[in-house]
Design an enzyme around this catalytic site. Structure first.
Site, short mmCIF file in Angstrom:
data_model
loop_
_atom_site.label_atom_id
_atom_site.label_comp_id
_atom_site.label_asym_id
_atom_site.label_seq_id
_atom_site.Cartn_x
_atom_site.Cartn_y
_atom_site.Cartn_z
N HIS A 1 -30.06 -53.63 -2.49
CA HIS A 1 -30.11 -53.00 -1.16
C HIS A 1 -28.78 -52.25 -0.97
CE1 HIS A 1 -29.99 -53.02 3.30
NE2 HIS A 1 -31.29 -53.22 3.25
N GLN B 1 -33.62 -61.91 1.21
CA GLN B 1 -35.08 -61.99 1.00
C GLN B 1 -35.49 -63.30 0.33
OE1 GLN B 1 -37.20 -59.85 2.23
NE2 GLN B 1 -35.78 -58.24 2.81
N ASP C 1 -27.08 -62.19 -2.84
CA ASP C 1 -27.63 -61.70 -1.58
C ASP C 1 -28.97 -62.42 -1.37
OD1 ASP C 1 -29.13 -60.36 0.29
OD2 ASP C 1 -28.69 -58.35 -0.47
N CYS D 1 -33.93 -48.82 1.98
CA CYS D 1 -32.47 -48.97 1.77
C CYS D 1 -32.16 -49.29 0.31
CB CYS D 1 -31.88 -50.05 2.66
SG CYS D 1 -31.93 -49.63 4.39
N LYS E 1 -34.27 -62.58 9.35
CA LYS E 1 -35.34 -62.55 8.35
C LYS E 1 -35.94 -63.94 8.15
CE LYS E 1 -33.30 -58.62 6.00
NZ LYS E 1 -34.13 -57.44 6.20
N1 PMP Z 1 -30.10 -57.33 1.36
C1 PMP Z 1 -31.43 -57.34 1.26
C2 PMP Z 1 -32.06 -57.72 -0.05
C3 PMP Z 1 -32.20 -56.98 2.36
O1 PMP Z 1 -33.54 -56.97 2.26
C4 PMP Z 1 -31.57 -56.62 3.57
C5 PMP Z 1 -32.37 -56.21 4.80
N2 PMP Z 1 -33.40 -55.32 4.53
C6 PMP Z 1 -30.18 -56.67 3.62
C7 PMP Z 1 -29.48 -57.03 2.51
C8 PMP Z 1 -29.43 -56.30 4.86
O2 PMP Z 1 -29.64 -57.25 5.85
P1 PMP Z 1 -29.09 -57.03 7.33
O3 PMP Z 1 -29.49 -55.66 7.73
O4 PMP Z 1 -29.76 -58.10 8.13
O5 PMP Z 1 -27.61 -57.21 7.27
#
Ligand code: PMP
Length: 404
Positions: free
Chosen positions: A122, A202, A199, A363, A225
């Site tokens: 991401h 997910q 990270d 993203c 999430k």
């Molecule tokens: N890493 C991953 C794998 C994600 O899916 C996301 C959110 N789509 C993020 C980071 C970023 O999370 P946040 O916007 O809640 O900080």
């Protein structure tokens, strides 16, 4: 026991209709809906417990402090961290990665040093490192992926050099659904004395995470999430690492004493929590983690695996279907394209049928480039989704396909 009818009743939003159609919410990878008890916890917090925490001598402040610190312990036990000092409240995954990127590179990296990331990251696990690359002259090494959307582990091993200071990869891909072989990733890094950040944005809503069993050095996730509110998340860090890292932000809460000549920073975990924390958010996050724990993360995984299997099988039967990400270990995220229907068109037309899916690059622009596409349609499931909703999705896609 996993009782889907009871679970669905916990989420009032699932009763909503969109353009007169029952809502079919399949955008859980972006954010999840909230159970009543989490929303009630927020309401109760503001109605009965609201006072700024720490330092307060009065009753309400002490109660709020206790609730916030209890929430830290809930997160500690959820991740099986050794100590609650290892749990830092952040705004979410993004802030947690920025914190590590900033503090870790300040203390441990110099020009020429390298961070290993993967091709399926991401943006929030790419851009913070690029900011440090510009500031400190460090560089990124990227683990490539296979056609199925798995990490090339041989390439991973060959990316290490004397200059490798950190490995920072996603536990589960938000596009491909791939569950990465994190135990092996960590073992390989540790053999070379390199720490690992995972990270977990997910991962935590879907699979059991035990930071001590993994022996991971840093683990981050976002509350929203995993059925908690937005604006709150967790950074787990091994105490020995967090002790060595400099603060990320300065201000109140993170100090032991301040004078114009010399400031002494507070101990862990407060060193990394400058300013008034989101103490209502933290208690709501704990409520969500307890909700998941009560249902049982293994029950959730089993139920969602069945949804994934069913959805994959039905989607594959659609003419012109291309699924991106067919890893052996996959979580309940399916990215796809149908024929040459643009992902936005598919998303917009499904929306008119009450079906919420995400479209675009998710993203993860470097991954899109790797796949040779601009974007996908993404259906991502949560514990409250049903096979009936998947049937509605399939009917919707068929309708759109026929229109084109
Ligand atoms: N890493 C991953 C794998 C994600 O899916 C996301 C959110 N789509 C993020 C980071 C970023 O999370 P946040 O916007 O809640 O900080």
């Amino acid at each position: 026991m996993f009782d889907i009818d009871t679970i669905r009743k916990d989420f009032p939003i699932l009763e909503e209709t969109i353009y007169g159609k029952p809502l079919v919410y399949l955008d859980n990878g972006a954010t999840t809906q909230k159970p009543k008890r989490v929303v009630e916890k927020i309401e109760q917090g503001y109605y009965t417990l609201n006072a700024n925490i720490h330092r307060g001598v009065h009753y309400l402040s002490q109660k709020a402090t206790e609730a916030h610190e209890e929430a830290r312990k809930t997160a500690q036990s959820f991740l099986n961290a050794k100590s609650s000092n290892e749990i830092i409240f952040t705004r979410g995954t993004t802030e947690a990665i920025n914190l590590i990127a900033s503090s870790f590179s300040e203390e441990f990296m110099e020009a020429g040093d390298e961070v290993i990331v993967s091709a399926m990251e991401h943006h929030s696990n790419i851009v913070p490192w690029q900011i440090q690359a510009a500031r400190k002259g460090i560089s990124l090494k990227v683990i490539p992926i296979t056609e199925k959307g798995e990490l090339c582990m041989d390439s991973y091993k060959s990316l290490f050099s004397e200059k490798t200071k950190l490995v920072s990869v996603t536990h589960v891909s938000n596009v491909l659904g791939t569950v990465n072989p994190v135990t092996e990733i960590i073992e390989e890094a540790h053999k070379r004395g390199v720490p690992v950040l995972l990270d977990g944005a997910q991962a935590v809503p879907h699979i059991k995470v035990d930071v001590q069993a993994l022996d991971v050095d840093f683990y981050v996730f976002s509350g929203h999430k995993i059925y908690a509110p937005t604006g709150i998340g967790i950074l787990y860090g091994k105490e020995e690492w967090l002790e060595k890292l400099p603060p990320y932000q300065g201000g109140g809460e993170m100090i032991a004493s301040v004078s114009f000549e010399k400031t002494v920073f507070n101990e862990l975990p407060f060193k990394f929590e400058a300013g008034t924390p989101d103490y209502i958010g933290s208690t709501a996050l704990a409520e969500a983690l307890n909700y998941v724990t009560n249902i049982g993360i293994d029950n959730i995984s089993a139920y969602e695996d069945e949804l994934l299997r069913y959805a994959t099988e039905r989607l594959k039967a659609i003419e012109g279907m291309r699924i991106f990400g067919e890893a052996k270990h996959k979580s309940c995220v399916i990215s796809f394209l149908v024929g040459n229907i643009h992902h936005y068109d598919m998303g917009m037309l499904l929306d008119r049928l009450g079906i919420a899916v995400r479209t675009g690059h998710h993203c993860a622009e470097p991954l899109m480039r790797e796949l040779g596409i601009e974007g996908t349609v993404r259906a991502s499931f949560a514990l409250y989704n049903t096979k009936k909703e998947i049937d509605t999705l399939i009917e919707g896609i068929e309708r759109v396909r026929k229109m084109f």
